[in-house]
Enzyme design. Structure first.
Site, PDB file in Angstrom:
ATOM      1  N   GLU A  77       0.990  -1.266   0.131  1.00 55.47           N
ATOM      2  CA  GLU A  77       0.065   0.080   0.192  1.00 55.47           C
ATOM      3  C   GLU A  77       0.849   1.221   0.029  1.00 55.47           C
ATOM      4  O   GLU A  77       1.278   1.558   1.017  1.00 55.47           O
ATOM      5  CB  GLU A  77      -1.026  -0.119   1.259  1.00 55.47           C
ATOM      6  CG  GLU A  77      -1.905  -1.333   1.346  1.00 55.47           C
ATOM      7  CD  GLU A  77      -3.111  -0.866   0.510  1.00 55.47           C
ATOM      8  OE1 GLU A  77      -3.149   0.116  -0.125  1.00 55.47           O
ATOM      9  OE2 GLU A  77      -3.657  -2.115   0.193  1.00 55.47           O
ATOM     10  N   CYS A 113      -2.282   9.559   2.413  1.00 53.88           N
ATOM     11  CA  CYS A 113      -1.625   8.751   0.984  1.00 53.88           C
ATOM     12  C   CYS A 113      -2.644   9.102  -0.020  1.00 53.88           C
ATOM     13  O   CYS A 113      -2.060   9.451  -1.095  1.00 53.88           O
ATOM     14  CB  CYS A 113      -1.530   7.262   1.245  1.00 53.88           C
ATOM     15  SG  CYS A 113      -3.075   6.517   1.859  1.00 53.88           S
TER      16      CYS A 113
END
Ligand code: NAD
Length: 478
Positions: free
Chosen positions: A222, A256
């Site tokens: 991720e 993010c």
């Protein structure tokens, strides 16, 4: 809890011991049943509810100042919502699936069994230090695994909290937390886990995958990147500005999936800049002592973000700093004023590196295809945001660009929809979790062929004669 900071403890040795402990327990006890998995998750949900304020305090202390509301909305709630959804749906996810085997293999049957993988490693970052550690944990436990967790050293209070919190809920042979820095991270990622999920930067993600490759450990990565935001000519500008301002400034841009930069039709550039300024002023009328506006995690990251803006300024790029109260912001409190960077050249660091702070480059485009080409000339992003009313242009952007996820007329919220798989593509990551996707990521889908007592497969066996010729005709039609 497992602390590896004592100088006399070799990280690799101690880590290997914990892995052996968990693997032995896994093989001894076999996969936990539905009730045990649900009980574990329910205990976790209740404990999180009790400790929500403690979580918010630990994270705020780590950041210097982190809005407690943001912690509840973006760190705590997603985990609780995800775990609740998992408790509700787990029975269905665990069910073996029957599949057809093709007419040739009848009356045999096909079945897919979902088995836990065994021991899963999770490495988590500092920016949402609770959510990004515990949401993967929920998925891994739901799938019946044991878990070793290595949270970030940049949020030491939260990591300590996690370690004690999880040790009270689970025995070490089920969930173990390992504390330490990059050296421990490196040792951790070289363990022969049955699966390793890493959340963090693309650069470290490469190292993690290299280490995992030595053991053929499958990875879910991720990662980050530059998530674009495309404003179409028919967008509702005021609503777009509100959403972009919110998505960019939540956690002071240390998200993010924050919109990294915006692409705006040339004729709308001035209105977009004005609209964003107004939206930001409305969200944050002051900055310095405003508990809603979060600090940058540490001095290094603060200096990095300042450098991005300074470089653009030195190149003569127009910079719009939004400091509605006109306050002096002391660098050691690390509140960085929201900053717009207008039309920066593509070679500047602000257009090459992931920003991860409250700075938004805004670029103008002539045609929608130019905007699409701009996105496609760069590494595949984790998220893409599209603002516009018509569906033809929207569908064109969605079809012609590749990003981990996307949201239309909104920022960030795709991550909160539990049934949408969350993950990157290309440089922004591989694999996904959340909801059923998380359960599948941490399960082995075992294919099982069940033969019937009465069957015709003897016709496939040698010695080959007329029966085999008949089978050939049956299988190939000639
Ligand atoms: P970080 O510095 O906290 O590092 C993440 C983890 O990696 C930490 O636990 C750290 O100890 C560990 N680590 C460091 N060096 C290592 C090594 N050599 N081997 C193994 N592990 C090691 O966090 P970060 O990387 O600064 O996090 C920010 C980045 O994470 C941004 O790029 C952001 O976009 C990305 N991110 C992605 C997601 C997502 O879900 N895709 C979520 C949050 C953050």
């Amino acid at each position: 809890m497992t602390t590896l900071e004592a100088p006399d403890v070799k990280p690799q040795t101690r880590l290997a011991e914990v892995l052996t402990l968990q693997r032995t327990a896994f093989l001894r006890d076999g996969p936990p049943d539905l009730d045990e998995r649900r009980e574990d998750l329910k205990r976790l949900i209740a404990a999180i509810g009790e400790k929500a304020d403690a979580i918010a305090s630990a994270i705020s202390a780590d950041f210097g100042s982190r809005s407690s509301h943001e912690t509840i909305v973006a760190d705590v709630w997603p985990v609780v919502a995800g775990a609740r959804n998992t408790v509700k749906q787990l029975r269905g996810w665990m069910k073996p699936r029957s599949v057809g085997v093709g007419i040739e293999l009848l009356p045999g049957r096909g079945r897919i069994l979902y088995q836990p993988l065994g021991v899963v490693g999770i490495i988590s970052p500092w920016n949402y230090p609770f959510q990004l550690a515990v949401a993967p944990l929920v998925a891994a436990l739901a799938a019946g695994n044991r878990v070793m967790l290595k949270p970030s050293e940049l949020t030491p209070r939260t990591s300590e909290f996690l370690s004690e919190f999880l040790a009270k809920l689970f025995p070490e042979e089920k969930v173990a937390t390992v504390l330490g820095g990059a050296d421990v991270g490196a040792a951790f990622s070289s363990l022969p886990f049955d699966h390793l999920l890493y959340t963090g930067s693309t650069e470290i993600g490469r190292r993690v995958m290299r280490a995992a490759a030595e053991n053929l450990t499958p990875v879910t990565l991720e990662l980050g990147g530059k998530s674009p935001c495309i404003i179409a000519a028919d967008a509702n500008l005021a609503a777009a500005c509100r959403s972009v301002a919110f998505g960019k400034l939540l956690n002071a841009g240390q998200t993010c999936i924050a919109p990294d930069y915006a692409l705006v039709p040339k004729q709308m550039l001035a209105d977009f800049v004005g609209g964003l300024e107004a939206a930001i002023r409305a969200l944050y009328p002051t900055l310095r002592d405003n508990p809603d506006y979060t600090s940058i995690i540490n001095a290094r990251h603060y200096a990095r973000i300042a450098r991005l803006v300074d470089e653009a300024r030195a190149r003569g790029v127009r910079i719009v700093e939004i400091n509605p109260g006109g306050e002096q912001l002391a660098p050691d409190a690390r509140k960085f004023a929201p900053t717009l960077v207008i039309e920066p050249p593509a070679d500047l660091a602000v257009m090459r590196e992931e920003i991860f702070g409250p700075v938004l480059p805004i670029l103008s485009y002539n045609t929608l295809d130019d905007a699409i080409a701009f996105v496609n000339a760069r590494p595949r992003p984790l998220a893409l945001y599209y603002f516009g009313v018509g569906t033809t242009d929207r569908d064109r952007v969605l079809a012609r660009t590749t990003s981990g996820g996307a949201a239309v007329n909104e920022t960030l919220l795709h991550v909160a929809a539990e049934n949408l798989p969350f993950g990157g593509v290309g440089a922004s990551g591989m694999g996904a979790y959340h909801g059923e996707a998380g359960f599948r990521t941490f399960s082995h889908a075992k294919s099982v062929f069940l033969q019937n007592r009465i069957n015709a497969t003897g016709l496939l066996h040698p010695p080959y004669g007329r029966a085999a010729d008949f089978m050939r005709k049956f299988l190939l039609g000639r």
